[in-house]
Design a protein around this motif. Structure first.
Motif, PDB file in Angstrom:
ATOM      1  N   VAL A  93       9.473  -3.536   3.200  1.00  0.00           N
ATOM      2  CA  VAL A  93       8.467  -2.479   3.292  1.00  0.00           C
ATOM      3  C   VAL A  93       8.700  -1.755   4.610  1.00  0.00           C
ATOM      4  N   LEU A  94       8.888  -0.427   4.506  1.00  0.00           N
ATOM      5  CA  LEU A  94       9.171   0.406   5.672  1.00  0.00           C
ATOM      6  C   LEU A  94       8.014   1.371   5.901  1.00  0.00           C
ATOM      7  N   ALA A  95       7.655   1.560   7.168  1.00  0.00           N
ATOM      8  CA  ALA A  95       6.653   2.559   7.538  1.00  0.00           C
ATOM      9  C   ALA A  95       7.359   3.638   8.347  1.00  0.00           C
ATOM     10  N   GLU A  96       7.145   4.891   7.962  1.00  0.00           N
ATOM     11  CA  GLU A  96       7.754   5.985   8.715  1.00  0.00           C
ATOM     12  C   GLU A  96       7.079   6.063  10.080  1.00  0.00           C
ATOM     13  N   CYS A  97       7.888   6.201  11.113  1.00  0.00           N
ATOM     14  CA  CYS A  97       7.350   6.225  12.474  1.00  0.00           C
ATOM     15  C   CYS A  97       6.498   7.462  12.744  1.00  0.00           C
ATOM     16  N   ASP A  98       6.715   8.549  11.994  1.00  0.00           N
ATOM     17  CA  ASP A  98       5.899   9.745  12.199  1.00  0.00           C
ATOM     18  C   ASP A  98       4.631   9.726  11.343  1.00  0.00           C
ATOM     19  N   GLY A  99       4.356   8.573  10.695  1.00  0.00           N
ATOM     20  CA  GLY A  99       3.093   8.390   9.998  1.00  0.00           C
ATOM     21  C   GLY A  99       3.004   8.962   8.595  1.00  0.00           C
ATOM     22  N   ASP A 100       4.133   9.188   7.918  1.00  0.00           N
ATOM     23  CA  ASP A 100       4.098   9.767   6.577  1.00  0.00           C
ATOM     24  C   ASP A 100       3.903   8.739   5.466  1.00  0.00           C
ATOM     25  N   GLY A 101       3.650   7.511   5.774  1.00  0.00           N
ATOM     26  CA  GLY A 101       3.404   6.510   4.745  1.00  0.00           C
ATOM     27  C   GLY A 101       4.441   5.410   4.722  1.00  0.00           C
ATOM     28  N   GLU A 102       4.324   4.578   3.671  1.00  0.00           N
ATOM     29  CA  GLU A 102       5.205   3.426   3.527  1.00  0.00           C
ATOM     30  C   GLU A 102       6.077   3.562   2.287  1.00  0.00           C
ATOM     31  N   LYS A 103       7.229   2.891   2.348  1.00  0.00           N
ATOM     32  CA  LYS A 103       8.151   2.820   1.228  1.00  0.00           C
ATOM     33  C   LYS A 103       8.559   1.365   1.058  1.00  0.00           C
ATOM     34  N   CYS A 104       8.807   0.994  -0.192  1.00  0.00           N
ATOM     35  CA  CYS A 104       9.216  -0.377  -0.482  1.00  0.00           C
ATOM     36  C   CYS A 104      10.518  -0.344  -1.272  1.00  0.00           C
ATOM     37  N   TYR A 105      11.536  -1.054  -0.775  1.00  0.00           N
ATOM     38  CA  TYR A 105      12.843  -1.103  -1.420  1.00  0.00           C
ATOM     39  C   TYR A 105      13.315  -2.537  -1.524  1.00  0.00           C
ATOM     40  N   GLN A 106      14.068  -2.818  -2.593  1.00  0.00           N
ATOM     41  CA  GLN A 106      14.788  -4.081  -2.683  1.00  0.00           C
ATOM     42  C   GLN A 106      16.269  -3.760  -2.599  1.00  0.00           C
ATOM     43  N   ILE A 107      16.989  -4.509  -1.786  1.00  0.00           N
ATOM     44  CA  ILE A 107      18.432  -4.304  -1.622  1.00  0.00           C
ATOM     45  C   ILE A 107      19.146  -5.117  -2.693  1.00  0.00           C
ATOM     46  N   VAL A 108      19.872  -4.401  -3.571  1.00  0.00           N
ATOM     47  CA  VAL A 108      20.516  -5.029  -4.724  1.00  0.00           C
ATOM     48  C   VAL A 108      21.986  -4.611  -4.794  1.00  0.00           C
ATOM     49  N   GLY A 109      22.685  -5.114  -5.782  1.00  0.00           N
ATOM     50  CA  GLY A 109      24.082  -4.747  -5.997  1.00  0.00           C
ATOM     51  C   GLY A 109      24.219  -3.313  -6.479  1.00  0.00           C
ATOM     52  N   ASP A 110      25.401  -2.754  -6.286  1.00  0.00           N
ATOM     53  CA  ASP A 110      25.648  -1.362  -6.664  1.00  0.00           C
ATOM     54  C   ASP A 110      25.382  -1.095  -8.138  1.00  0.00           C
ATOM     55  N   LEU A 111      25.710  -2.037  -9.000  1.00  0.00           N
ATOM     56  CA  LEU A 111      25.578  -1.848 -10.435  1.00  0.00           C
ATOM     57  C   LEU A 111      24.130  -1.775 -10.896  1.00  0.00           C
ATOM     58  N   GLU A 112      23.233  -2.435 -10.198  1.00  0.00           N
ATOM     59  CA  GLU A 112      21.836  -2.489 -10.639  1.00  0.00           C
ATOM     60  C   GLU A 112      20.917  -1.545  -9.870  1.00  0.00           C
ATOM     61  N   ALA A 113      21.451  -0.765  -8.948  1.00  0.00           N
ATOM     62  CA  ALA A 113      20.632   0.132  -8.136  1.00  0.00           C
ATOM     63  C   ALA A 113      19.950   1.192  -8.994  1.00  0.00           C
ATOM     64  N   ASP A 114      18.674   1.454  -8.686  1.00  0.00           N
ATOM     65  CA  ASP A 114      17.884   2.481  -9.374  1.00  0.00           C
ATOM     66  C   ASP A 114      16.761   2.882  -8.430  1.00  0.00           C
ATOM     67  N   ILE A 115      16.922   4.010  -7.765  1.00  0.00           N
ATOM     68  CA  ILE A 115      15.962   4.432  -6.742  1.00  0.00           C
ATOM     69  C   ILE A 115      14.572   4.636  -7.329  1.00  0.00           C
ATOM     70  N   ARG A 116      14.479   5.021  -8.612  1.00  0.00           N
ATOM     71  CA  ARG A 116      13.157   5.226  -9.233  1.00  0.00           C
ATOM     72  C   ARG A 116      12.367   3.926  -9.293  1.00  0.00           C
ATOM     73  N   GLN A 117      13.060   2.792  -9.343  1.00  0.00           N
ATOM     74  CA  GLN A 117      12.406   1.483  -9.368  1.00  0.00           C
ATOM     75  C   GLN A 117      12.375   0.839  -7.985  1.00  0.00           C
ATOM     76  N   GLY A 118      12.826   1.558  -6.971  1.00  0.00           N
ATOM     77  CA  GLY A 118      12.842   1.017  -5.625  1.00  0.00           C
ATOM     78  C   GLY A 118      13.996   0.064  -5.371  1.00  0.00           C
ATOM     79  N   LEU A 119      15.046   0.132  -6.171  1.00  0.00           N
ATOM     80  CA  LEU A 119      16.220  -0.735  -6.022  1.00  0.00           C
ATOM     81  C   LEU A 119      17.337   0.080  -5.383  1.00  0.00           C
TER      82      LEU A 119
END
Length: 159
Positions: A93-119
């Protein structure tokens, strides 16, 4: 050849896609080709050519998935004991330092990456900036709009 990492959940998702391609889509396109052949002249039969093209895509995807899965190193994220350090499989879970909110990502393999799902792929600039960092660290990530700074709020490992 090095083995590409993939999460156990991602491998299961890809195996399910492979099974659907083999047991549902492949027979359906074979049936469509047979029906189009029954209509006669194949040179001017658009249905036949479309079904053959679809068959090519399906067969290509099947070969691609089989090859990738056979060379993948499956990693069970739930078994990782990295604490608050970011490694492959971490959900961050990342918080933007300029206060624009939080983002949540899971770090996965190249084949399974899907930014819409946070991967996000392990090879992506965001993942490369996060690997090895700890909760509480501030990271600078190069983006097309310029460098952005994020604070790592939390790091967790869930299967």
């Amino acid at each position: 050849m090095s083995r590409a990492p993939i999460t156990a959940k991602g491998a299961a998702r890809l195996r399910a896609e492979l099974e659907e391609l083999k047991s549902v889509k492949r027979p359906a396109v074979i049936q469509a080709i047979a029906e189009a052949r029954a209509h006669g002249d194949l040179r001017e039969n658009a249905e036949y050519h479309a079904a053959r093209e679809q068959q090519g895509f399906i067969e290509g995807r099947i070969k691609h998935l089989e090859a990738e899965l056979s060379h993948a190193q499956i990693i069970d994220v739930a078994q990782l004991a990295a604490g608050d350090r970011v490694v492959f499989g971490a959900t961050v879970v990342l918080a933007e330092c300029d206060g624009d909110g939080e983002k949540c990502y899971q770090i996965v393999g190249d084949l399974e990456a899907d930014i819409r799902q946070g991967l996000i792929a392990i090879s992506s600039p965001v993942a490369r900036a996060l690997i090895g960092k700890h909760a509480g660290d501030v990271v600078a990530i190069e983006a097309p709009g310029g460098t952005r700074e994020y604070e790592i709020v939390s790091v967790r490992y869930e299967g």
